[in-house]
Every structure is written in structure tokens, then in C-alpha cells.
Design a protein around this motif. Sequence first.
Motif, PDB file in Angstrom:
ATOM      1  N   LEU A 184       2.008   3.183   3.180  1.00  0.00           N
ATOM      2  CA  LEU A 184       2.993   2.653   4.116  1.00  0.00           C
ATOM      3  C   LEU A 184       4.336   3.362   3.974  1.00  0.00           C
ATOM      4  O   LEU A 184       5.086   3.497   4.940  1.00  0.00           O
TER       5      LEU A 184
ATOM      6  N   PRO B  45       0.820  -1.213   0.000  1.00  0.00           N
ATOM      7  CA  PRO B  45       0.000   0.000   0.000  1.00  0.00           C
ATOM      8  C   PRO B  45       0.850   1.257   0.000  1.00  0.00           C
ATOM      9  O   PRO B  45       1.797   1.382   0.778  1.00  0.00           O
TER      10      PRO B  45
ATOM     11  N   GLU C 171      -2.796   1.412   6.903  1.00  0.00           N
ATOM     12  CA  GLU C 171      -2.259   1.501   5.547  1.00  0.00           C
ATOM     13  C   GLU C 171      -1.799   2.902   5.165  1.00  0.00           C
ATOM     14  O   GLU C 171      -1.140   3.075   4.139  1.00  0.00           O
ATOM     15  N   ASP C 172      -2.128   3.918   5.973  1.00  0.00           N
ATOM     16  CA  ASP C 172      -1.759   5.286   5.619  1.00  0.00           C
ATOM     17  C   ASP C 172      -1.708   6.132   6.891  1.00  0.00           C
ATOM     18  O   ASP C 172      -1.979   5.652   8.006  1.00  0.00           O
TER      19      ASP C 172
ATOM     20  N   TYR D  78       0.749  -2.626   9.990  1.00  0.00           N
ATOM     21  CA  TYR D  78      -0.055  -3.052   8.835  1.00  0.00           C
ATOM     22  C   TYR D  78      -0.703  -4.410   9.094  1.00  0.00           C
ATOM     23  O   TYR D  78      -1.914  -4.592   8.897  1.00  0.00           O
TER      24      TYR D  78
END
Length: 572
Positions: free
Chosen positions: A93, A90, A117-118, A111
Amino acid sequence: MPLHNRDIAGQFDEVADLLEIQGANTFRVRAYRNAARTLRDLPHSIIDMVEAGEKLTELPGIGKDLASKIETIVKTGKFPQLDKLKKKVPAGLTEIKGIAGLGPKRVEKLYEALGVEDLKGLKKAAEDGRVRELSGFGRKTEENILHELETRGSGTRRSLLSEAESRAEPLVDYLDSIDGVDKVVVAGSYRRRKETVGDLDVLVSCTKNSRVMQRFIDYEDVEEVVSQGETRASVILRGGLQVDLRVVASSSYGAALVYFTGSKAHTVQVRKMGQEQGLKINEYGVFEGNKRVAGKTEEGVYEVLGLPYIEPELREKRGEFEAALDNALPELVTLSDIKGNLHNHTKASDGSATLREMAEAAKAQGWAYLAITDHSKALRIANGLDEERLAKQIDEIDALNDELSDITLLKSIEVDILENGSLDLPDTILQRLDLRVCSVHSHFGLSRDKQTRRLLRAMDNPCFNILGHPTGRLIGSREAYPVDMERVIDHAKENGCVLEINAQPQRLDLDDVYCKIACEVGVKLAISTDAHTPHHFGFMRYGIDQARRGWATAEDVVNTRSLKGLRELMTR
């Protein structure tokens, strides 16, 4: 845009990060990191080597596979493997791993365990208290994450000082060559030599007809022009570093340097002291009513306040004003004070040069001595030396010293401090050495109390001289292991032990705060490069920067001594 060594190195580091996030083989990850280090430290252009058809495999850590990848990047501008990895991981990351203290392994855990993921997901997990529940994180890490997310503004990550320098110095040279330009200084945290830099504030003094603004935005590394005016422009360089350029009148240049060098706390105190004396101080000068009374030079700004000049590295409001008023500012250590280097590796462990090559390169630096500190046997991944191999190296150093002139190789070792606090090699062989650098390379997860007792026990050994990279941190990728450093500093004083300032740009360990504490109680420091190639000798200046931020003088640093003086200090 033209490629630079640092650009290819950055791509290799990114591959290593993404592989590590995926849980790839450690040796594979390490290969990319070593290659990135080789490229970043290379004193000449890798692009020129490719175009000249030179063998890249002769470079340290560059095998056939990595050489082929470098050639592909140089010839096509593309790196297919990196592109594939980015599709598997992703995108968010890679932003998360820009948060201080969150290296690839921690990002992988966030994760896998929390579905982060962000940056948005990271903030939510931290606010919900879920981050602290993960093994190896805790409340403090969670608080640090939230603090950085709140203070990092646009999301621009901080760069290592060395990385910022690799962008700043060519830019300064470029601006300085423009017609009409008189002065160019990079201010801010860069000038204070902080270990990481958010962006660059460049102050220029020039003639009215200089085309410095246009030439600035035309600079080859500019990726995006954020804004442009008559006296100020902002750009984003390739790699994401923001640079703000300000054109400043020569009559205000000193005041502007004080203001934009900072820190904020320091400049607030400068203005407050001015107000107490009926003066107004800002980036344009020092004013008494409408009359400018100072501002052309920094010295003039401080002088009007009744203060001596305060070095940029000290401007953190950590006692510099009180010391200045008492005429007690330290005479900070300089690069020219250094007489030798006490932490270096050769081909015998994980270095890339021979004993002779390291000695000749140290001689070229003007040093009088160089300690050879290859790893001990516990660090198998680095081909550490056992007792037999160390004994052989001792004989080799003695023989080489008989041939060398104007440089002395010191017999030493970087000996591992084992989990129980014992040293990795027996005292019988350690006693044959000139000095010992003792370091932690394993069991970082011990409790604070156990880690502290581990170090204290090690320092009780009469063979212990220098504590290498004392907290084990890697800036931006591995936090310091938990340890009561003030207790360690006190024990070092009791036992006559020395603490290292490791000048590797990713380490800079001790940090400036503990360096200052050590100096205050009389613990000596060793500023060393942890060199794995002669090119790393250039890192010494970063260790000097850190020492200066920690208020260290030449007297505080053991390797400012002559060889005779050093030997006396290393005898316990």
C-alpha cells in the motif's frame, strides 16, 4: 548514515499516511503532518537541537509526545511506532500511495473495496475496469493510474521538486568542492523546474585526474551503487532518489546540457532543425560533417540554429521554437522582481508567528509589503476568524503599521468560498480590507458544472480579488477538484480578478499549463507563499519556477508592483 531534518520529516509523513490509510482520527493525522512540515522547513538541524538539550516543544506543532518521538529517532535511529504501523498495513500500500493522484484516503478505499494490496493488484483492478466504479474515482482516474503504471519504469516514485532540491543542492555543493571539478549542473526535469522529479541527471566538467567518480559513490547519502564507470555512475540515495552522474568534456558541455535538460520533445525538435540545416546535433556537440561547429555552450547550440537562448523552463515544445524564431520569447519573471507576498497566516488562525514577527521577516526578505490572510470562520479546524476577530486584527495591523518602517502590512483575509459561491464573511467587513484572497476548502466533490458556477458566482462579488490555490490540488495526494478552469480564467478577465500561483511545494497551483493560458488572455497572477511561518517565505522561488514554466513576465504578476501600484490593481 547521518540523519537530516528531511529524513525525520519523511518518517512522520509516512506515519500520517499509514494512519490515514487505517482511517485514524483526522486531528491525529494532521498533528504528524504539521510536525513533518515544521521539521522540513526548519532552517537549522533538529539533531543539533536534541544533542544540545534544547526544548523541542517550543517548535510549532511539536508537543511533548512528538518531541519524545523525535528524540528517540535521533538517539536510536529507530521509530517504533512506524515499525508497528508497517506491520499492520500491507507493505504494497505504501507503493500505491506513490502513484500520482492516489493519496492515503483513496488507497484506503482501493484496499477496503477492491482488496488491492500492491501495484500488481492495482493494475489488475484498473485493467478490469473496477477502479472507475468506485465513488470519487471515475474513468479518467483509472486511465491515469494505468498510464503511470506503464511509464514509471522501475517503480521509482516521483519526488516533489522541493524534496529533490533538498537532496540535489547539498550534493552539488559536495561535488563542486572536489579538486579538479569545474562545473556541476543538475539537468533534466529538475533544471526545467517541473513540479515533480523522477531522478537526477548531474553533468560534471572536470580535469582528467579528478577523483569525482570515487568521491561521488562515497557521498554520505548514497545507499546503493547501481553502476560505476570512468565517465558515468548511478546511485540510489537514501529515500530512493536515483542520481546519474556523467563526466562531460568542456568542449561538449553546452550540447550535453541541451540534450540532458530536455524535454525529449524539445531536444527532438532541436535535432530536427539541425538536420534541416545539414547539421548533426547530439550530446557531444553540433557537427557539420566531422567538424564540430558548436557545443561548448548552450547559447552556441541555439545560435547555430538561428535561435536566441531558450530558458530551461520553456523547453517543453509548447511554442518556444515559434516564439524564438519570431524573436518573441518572454522575459520571464524572476525572484528579484517580487515586491511583496499576498497570502500569509499568523497565530490568529493556523500560523506559528505573530504579526510583528511576520512583518520583520518579510522586511528581511527585502519586500515592501506583506498581506496577512488568516483563515475565515468556516475553516474551524484552522481557528478561522469571525467578523469580530477580523475587526480586532484590522485595528492591530493599523497600530503596528504606525510603528513599522520599510514594510507595510496589508489588511486581508483568506475568506472561504462557500458551497453556493457566497463568501464566508459579510461585505461590510470585507470592504474594510486592502485585499481579499478567496479560496475553496470544502465540498471538493461537487460536479464540474456546480464547482465552476460556485467559483464564477464568487468572482462576481466586488470584494473578490484573488482566487487562492485555484484548483485545490495537493500534488501526489489530492487531485484538483473538477472545474472548467478555462471558463474560470475568462470570468476572471471579465471581472478583473487575479489568479494565485500558490508556491507551497505541494500545491504549485495554478499549474504551468493554466498559468500560460491565463497570461495569454491577460489575466494577472499573484505568486504567494501561503506562509504559516516566516520560514515559508523561502517557498517564493518555487512559485517563480511555476510562473516561468507558464511563460509569465513581471508584468503578468501583480506583486511585482510597488505598494501604490498594487493598491490600484486591487481596486475593483
